[in-house]
Design an enzyme around this catalytic site. Structure first.
Site, PDB file in Angstrom:
ATOM      1  CG  ASP A 147      59.853  -2.710  -2.581  1.00  0.00           C
ATOM      2  OD1 ASP A 147      60.337  -1.917  -3.269  1.00  0.00           O
ATOM      3  OD2 ASP A 147      58.585  -2.521  -2.098  1.00  0.00           O
ATOM      4  CG  ASP A 157      59.473  -7.751   0.409  1.00  0.00           C
ATOM      5  OD1 ASP A 157      59.718  -6.856  -0.577  1.00  0.00           O
ATOM      6  OD2 ASP A 157      58.675  -7.572   1.212  1.00  0.00           O
TER       7      ASP A 157
END
Length: 346
Positions: free
Chosen positions: A210, A189
């Site tokens: 991600d 992230d």
């Protein structure tokens, strides 16, 4: 403290300061996945002064406040913002702190010998903080942008937490945001592109899991490099309705280590396009993957590709829910207008 100066408070992280400019309320969200933990960095003392001069390695913008160990004037701890200018110029150094920008129109420039090459950046802002430690994804961000019209130039921004938890380097919670020739470095992230229109020109973005994600942002990434540091997933779009937002990665080199999917859908209306880019061998034949076996989230998504090159470009075996586009997506479709984007980085 000078009248109108920003407040500096100590966080729970060792040798870390937090810098703020007014603090409006912002909505935060969290995303849960699993992964294992480590790594840290150093701090440096800084000074501020108002200046309109130039240095041997680059011009200081007119009216800028200068920050850093090579500045002149009253010394301060950390990079902090005086309410006399919206323009900040940062001298070389490693700054271990959190920066929260909640005043519109702020521009921050890092010193560089080549404003078009992220490898020439000399300013690094670091923090070691997971979302679990901070209380949310947004709160873990090394740099948090809470106001519109903010621009960052030639900065390295990193969260050094490493593998094991969500840990954001840059959290963008407001639109007409420009990020120019910056390095955004993390593991899981890295970039929280949370809301509204955002432009990333000639940047390096690194991570594994991600590491470009968000719920409501519409972002255009162009002219830079996306680099994986381990196997995982590059994007995780969280669109949950058929709104007009996009993630478009244009004219970008995708490289790194491990095996990495171009994206997986955090929500059921994810919309991500890679176009005019070079996709390296780290991208498997399937290209894209579902969120999970239990929650695939593929019903209404658009995972598109157009005119890419490289060994990871479209080939036999692409995921059934991926789309080979017949035309590129325009930047105005994503950002509505480019009038606020620095044209030198388009």
């Amino acid at each position: 403290m000078l009248p109108g100066a920003t407040t500096i408070t100590t966080t729970t992280t060792t040798a870390t300061t937090k810098t703020t400019v007014a603090s409006p309320t912002t909505t935060t969200t969290s995303k849960t996945t699993t992964t294992t933990a480590t790594s840290k960095t150093s701090s440096t003392t800084s000074k501020t002064t108002t200046s309109t001069t130039s240095t041997s390695s680059g011009s200081i913008p007119s009216g800028a406040i200068t920050v850093g160990k090579n500045g002149v004037g009253k010394p301060w701890t950390g990079i902090h913002f005086i309410l006399g200018s919206n323009i900040i110029y940062v001298y070389p150094g490693n700054y271990t702190e959190q920066i929260v920008i909640s005043r519109s129109g702020i521009k921050i420039y890092g010193q560089t010998s080549n404003k078009l090459a992220y490898s020439s950046n000399t300013v690094t802002i670091s923090r070691y903080m997971s979302a679990a430690m901070a209380g949310s994804n947004d709160l873990s961000g090394t740099v948090r942008v809470l106001a519109t019209g903010v621009s960052l130039y030639n900065l390295n921004i990193e969260n050094t937490y490493g593998k094991g938890a969500q840990a954001i380097a840059l959290s963008v919670q407001a639109g007409t945001f420009g990020c120019y020739v910056c390095q955004l470095r993390g593991y899981q992230d890295t970039l929280l592109a949370s809301r509204d229109t955002q432009f990333y020109g000639k940047c390096l973005i690194t991570g594994a899991t991600d590491f470009i994600f968000g719920l409501y942002g519409s972002i255009w990434i162009t002219g830079g490099t996306i680099q994986t540091v381990a196997s995982g997933y590059i994007t995780a779009s969280g669109l949950s309705s058929d709104d007009p937002n996009w993630y478009v990665i244009d004219k970008t080199t995708v490289t790194g280590t491990g095996t990495s999917y171009l994206g997986r859908p955090w929500r059921n209306y994810a919309r991500v396009v890679f176009q005019n880019s070079n996709l390296g061998s780290i991208i498997p034949a399937a290209g894209w993957t579902q969120w999970s076996t239990a929650t695939p989230n593929t019903d209404h998504i658009l995972f598109g590709e157009y005119n890419n090159t490289g060994s990871g470009a479209w080939k036999s075996g692409r995921a059934s829910f991926a789309t080979q586009l017949t035309a590129p997506i325009s930047i105005t479709t994503v950002l509505n207008s480019t009038s606020w984007v620095d044209a030198a980085y388009l």
